[in-house]
Design a protein around this motif. Structure first.
Motif, short mmCIF file in Angstrom:
data_model
loop_
_atom_site.label_atom_id
_atom_site.label_comp_id
_atom_site.label_asym_id
_atom_site.label_seq_id
_atom_site.Cartn_x
_atom_site.Cartn_y
_atom_site.Cartn_z
N ASN A 73 -5.43 0.03 5.28
CA ASN A 73 -6.67 -0.61 5.71
C ASN A 73 -7.77 0.38 6.10
OD1 ASN A 73 -4.17 -2.13 6.26
ND2 ASN A 73 -5.56 -3.83 6.60
N LYS A 76 -12.92 1.71 4.53
CA LYS A 76 -14.16 1.11 5.05
C LYS A 76 -15.16 2.18 5.44
CE LYS A 76 -12.56 -3.39 6.68
NZ LYS A 76 -13.58 -4.39 6.46
N ARG A 181 -17.96 -8.16 -0.82
CA ARG A 181 -17.85 -7.49 0.46
C ARG A 181 -19.29 -7.15 0.85
NH1 ARG A 181 -12.90 -8.44 0.43
NH2 ARG A 181 -13.05 -8.26 2.67
N GLY A 284 -9.54 -8.01 -1.78
CA GLY A 284 -9.60 -7.27 -0.53
C GLY A 284 -10.27 -5.93 -0.65
N CYS A 285 -10.24 -5.23 0.44
CA CYS A 285 -10.82 -3.88 0.50
C CYS A 285 -9.81 -2.92 -0.13
CB CYS A 285 -11.06 -3.47 1.94
SG CYS A 285 -11.95 -4.70 2.91
N CYS A 288 -5.53 -1.63 1.04
CA CYS A 288 -5.09 -2.64 1.99
C CYS A 288 -4.05 -3.53 1.33
CB CYS A 288 -6.29 -3.48 2.40
SG CYS A 288 -5.80 -4.94 3.33
N MET A 290 -3.10 -6.31 2.92
CA MET A 290 -3.26 -7.62 3.57
C MET A 290 -4.27 -8.50 2.84
SD MET A 290 -3.35 -6.30 7.52
CE MET A 290 -3.97 -7.82 8.20
N THR A 291 -5.04 -7.90 1.92
CA THR A 291 -6.03 -8.57 1.06
C THR A 291 -6.42 -9.98 1.52
OG1 THR A 291 -4.24 -9.15 -0.41
CG2 THR A 291 -5.57 -7.27 -1.04
N CYS A 292 -7.32 -10.05 2.47
CA CYS A 292 -7.58 -11.34 3.13
C CYS A 292 -8.75 -12.13 2.54
CB CYS A 292 -7.79 -11.14 4.62
SG CYS A 292 -9.27 -10.23 5.02
N CYS A 481 -9.92 -0.91 9.31
CA CYS A 481 -10.00 -2.34 9.58
C CYS A 481 -9.21 -2.68 10.84
CB CYS A 481 -9.42 -3.10 8.40
SG CYS A 481 -9.43 -4.88 8.66
N PHE A 483 -8.06 -5.65 11.55
CA PHE A 483 -7.19 -6.83 11.38
C PHE A 483 -5.69 -6.54 11.52
CE2 PHE A 483 -10.45 -9.60 8.89
CZ PHE A 483 -10.94 -10.10 10.10
FE1 SF4 Z 1 -10.28 -5.72 4.13
FE2 SF4 Z 1 -9.02 -7.93 4.95
FE3 SF4 Z 1 -7.65 -5.79 4.31
FE4 SF4 Z 1 -9.13 -5.78 6.49
S1 SF4 Z 1 -7.34 -7.05 6.10
S2 SF4 Z 1 -8.99 -4.12 5.01
S3 SF4 Z 1 -10.90 -7.01 5.84
S4 SF4 Z 1 -8.91 -7.02 2.93
#
Ligand code: SF4
Ligand code: PTT
Length: 610
Positions: A73, A76, A181, A284-285, A288, A290-292, A481, A483
């Motif tokens: 993550n 960014k 994004r 997602g970013c 990552c 978790m690709t939210c 991130c 999250f």
């Molecule tokens: Fe991006 Fe979501 Fe992954 Fe955070 S959890 S890095 S916002 S895709």
């Protein structure tokens, strides 16, 4: 130096000049990266009082020392400048390959000033940089822009661009990347537009020097594995931030009809479970697992990526309960490059002032086509759209007749998607955030609901400060991130381990918190230097509606904030921060943070107490 590249790239668009500048380890250790670097650069290098849309303003893309190493993550960056919306410090956070590519091109930050004579694209490829004629791209939306640029560059290239909103200097235009994004709520897209800068392309090929490369690789793999084991992981993949809609509805915190209510009778139609039924994938970013980003087909049969804030502000807040239509408005906002939170606010405000006959134009709750047209009018500054393009504070001032009572903002930045009629700590968080009413610095509302909503207690103030340091300070400077930590309980110790392996330095968490405080006080100083005699304590107060206009529906019907208790809470907050009764940091506070030079300069604009 390990971890940091130790280089900023300065770009002057007026002079067509690009200069790489080395900086020393002290700066890195004091300010870490991302928001820390942006705040320091703007404080040191931006002349006070500059018009944010003039060539003198500096647009900064900055990352932290973990970005580019392939850590969980970490893809960014922060985009920052003096904000045209608030007149103070402004920034936003974007997950984008541009972050990774900027660092592997050899830069921790790119600082852009001046104004190109005609539209350009800035292309950075390691030590090579060029400005390319972008007249043919001007007028395209952000998705089209990236699509046109992509085939011209390497497969791994990272892109950031603006849409028509940025070109037309809409005060809440954002910077967009990777079709969905977006970041820089307080008008970073307008700053980019004011410089005639349509897009930046980053291509990087260097290894960022790490102190323990092998250790870093192993830690990275272990971190990704650990995230997969977290109990909430699979539900997160299913719904991402969207499940918060049901939570907000249950707790009367779902902005509805321009924050008039905290519940929406069609909440189940736009919530996480409704979204799951039409979801076609995850995005997602970079870097990552978790690709939210929840991808759905919108009512115009295009793909849109859904997050909580977007759906609430373009759904319940404007009375629209059809998820595919809300998704379509979300997509339009991304294409045009408009911040969805501010957009949902100005739309709700327009409908409410129309309903109250404060304006001649007629707008209505829950009308898809009418709203879509108005969104386009805002981006192209047509008709009443031109008034709204200035943001809700300026629009209310222009309308007069008490319209300011329905304008939901702090310091000019529109409120994000949590109603605070019955959430004093969250209201304090909005009111004292580094950029105006944004939830990123201290999202304390779920804790507050658990802890007890009524009080204005000391624990609440402590919680706001703790979260501001952690989220607004540490995460924004590391540009990772938040999250994994906030949503899955990924332990904070991972980050100190990553930092040690990347930089070779022991950076215990309390040193990161100290640095966070330094950055947040420097940002405060920036606001004060800009506002000088015009600064008042009233700038740290949430919107008047939450004090005057009680909820009329739901389990918390009748709820209001208490102005006297809020004032007492704010005073205590100032004391705990080491600020005086005006909210101005004391000399002793700045000295303790190693900011005596800042105190000396600030004293010329606002007399400091000892
Ligand atoms: Fe991006 Fe979501 Fe992954 Fe955070 S959890 S890095 S916002 S895709
Ligand atoms: C952020 C704000 C948010 S916060 C959202 S949804 W969220 C809105 N997203 C927009 C959007 O999308 N399109 C658009 N045209 N405008 C938008 N405005 C709104 O902008 C985002 C995620 C999210 S989704 C959140 S909470 C977290 N934010 C983080 C943060 O701020 N810092 C950090 N270290 N980690 C974070 N992780 C999460 O990232 P701003 P993104 Mg964003 C389409 O921009 O200005 O910071 O405001 O970046 O890459 O899309 O990831 O329920």
């Amino acid at each position: 130096m390990f971890g940091w590249t130790g280089v900023f790239l300065n770009v002057d668009l007026s002079k067509n000049k690009v200069v790489a500048e080395s900086y020393d380890a002290t700066l890195a250790l004091n300010f870490i990266g991302g928001r820390g670097f942006a705040a320091k650069i703007l404080w040191d290098k931006l002349k006070p009082g500059v018009n944010p849309l003039s060539p003198e303003n500096k647009l900064i893309f900055a990352a932290g020392p973990l970005t580019g190493f392939g850590l969980p993550n970490s893809g960014k960056l922060v985009v920052a400048a003096k904000s045209p919306l608030t007149g103070g410090y402004g920034d936003g956070n974007i997950g984008t390959s541009a972050a990774v590519q900027m660092r592997t091109a050899g830069y921790d930050a790119v600082i852009i000033e001046g104004k190109a004579e005609a539209p350009v694209v800035l292309h950075i490829n390691d030590q090579f940089a060029e400005l390319i004629d972008a007249k043919a791209l001007w007028g395209l939306n952000s998705f089209e822009t990236e699509a046109q640029l992509k085939p011209l560059y390497e497969r791994t290239a990272g892109f950031v661009s603006i849409g028509p909103a940025g070109e037309n200097l809409v005060k809440f235009a954002t910077v967009v990347s990777q079709e969905g994004r977006a970041g820089g709520r307080p008008g970073m897209g307008a700053v980019m537009g004011s410089k005639n800068l349509k897009a930046v392309v980053f291509e990087g090929h260097k290894d960022i020097p790490a102190a323990y490369p092998q250790g870093l690789k192993e830690l990275s793999a272990a971190g990704y594995r650990e995230i997969l084991t977290k109990p909430n992981f699979s539900f997160w993949k299913r719904q991402g931030t969207m499940s918060t809609i049901e939570w907000s509805q249950e707790n009367s915190a779902l902005p509805t009809f321009n924050f008039r209510e905290g519940v929406f009778d069609k909440a189940d139609k736009i919530g996480g479970f409704a979204m799951e039924k039409i979801k076609v994938g995850n995005r997602g970013c970079p870097q990552c697992n978790m690709t939210c980003g929840n991808v759905v087909k919108d009512s115009e049969r295009k793909e849109a990526e859904l997050d909580y804030e977007n759906i609430v502000m373009l759904g319940s807040n404007i009375g629209l309960g059809n998820l595919r239509q809300v998704a379509a408005l979300n997509r339009v906002a991304d294409e045009l490059g408009l911040d969805t939170i501010s957009l949902g606010n100005v739309l709700g405000f327009a409908i409410e002032t129309s309903e109250k006959n404060l304006i001649l134009e007629k707008f209505h709750w829950g009308k898809y086509k009418e709203t879509k047209d108005l969104i386009n009018d805002i981006a192209y500054r047509r008709g009443f759209g031109d008034v709204l393009a200035e943001g809700v504070q300026a629009a209310a001032a222009k309308i007069g007749h008490g319209a300011a009572d329905w304008a939901m903002h702090v310091k000019g930045l529109e409120v994000s998607a949590y109603d605070c009629h019955a959430a004093p700590a969250m209201a304090l968080s909005y009111a004292t955030s580094a950029i105006g009413a944004h939830h990123k610095d201290a999202w304390v509302i779920s804790w507050e609901v658990q802890f007890g909503r009524e009080g204005y207690s000391e624990e609440k103030i402590n919680k706001v400060i703790e979260m501001q340091r952690l989220r607004g300070g540490v995460f924004e400077s590391l540009t990772v991130c938040r999250f994994p930590y906030a949503e899955l309980g990924f332990e904070l110790e991972w980050y100190t381990k990553y930092l040690q392996a990347a930089t070779g330095r022991e950076m215990p968490f309390n040193s990161l918190i100290y640095s966070a405080d330094k950055t947040l006080n420097l940002i405060r100083a920036f606001w004060l230097r800009e506002y000088a005699d015009n600064w008042t304590k009233g700038m740290d107060v949430p919107p008047v509606r939450w004090f005057k206009d009680a909820l009329t529906a739901g389990p918390l019907k009748g709820a209001l904030l208490d102005p006297f208790k809020y004032d007492a809470m704010l005073k205590k907050y100032y004391r705990k921060r080491g600020w005086d009764e005006r909210g101005v940091p004391k000399k002793s506070t700045l000295k303790k943070l190693g900011l005596s030079d800042v105190a000396k300069q600030l004293d010329k604009y606002v007399k400091l107490s000892d």
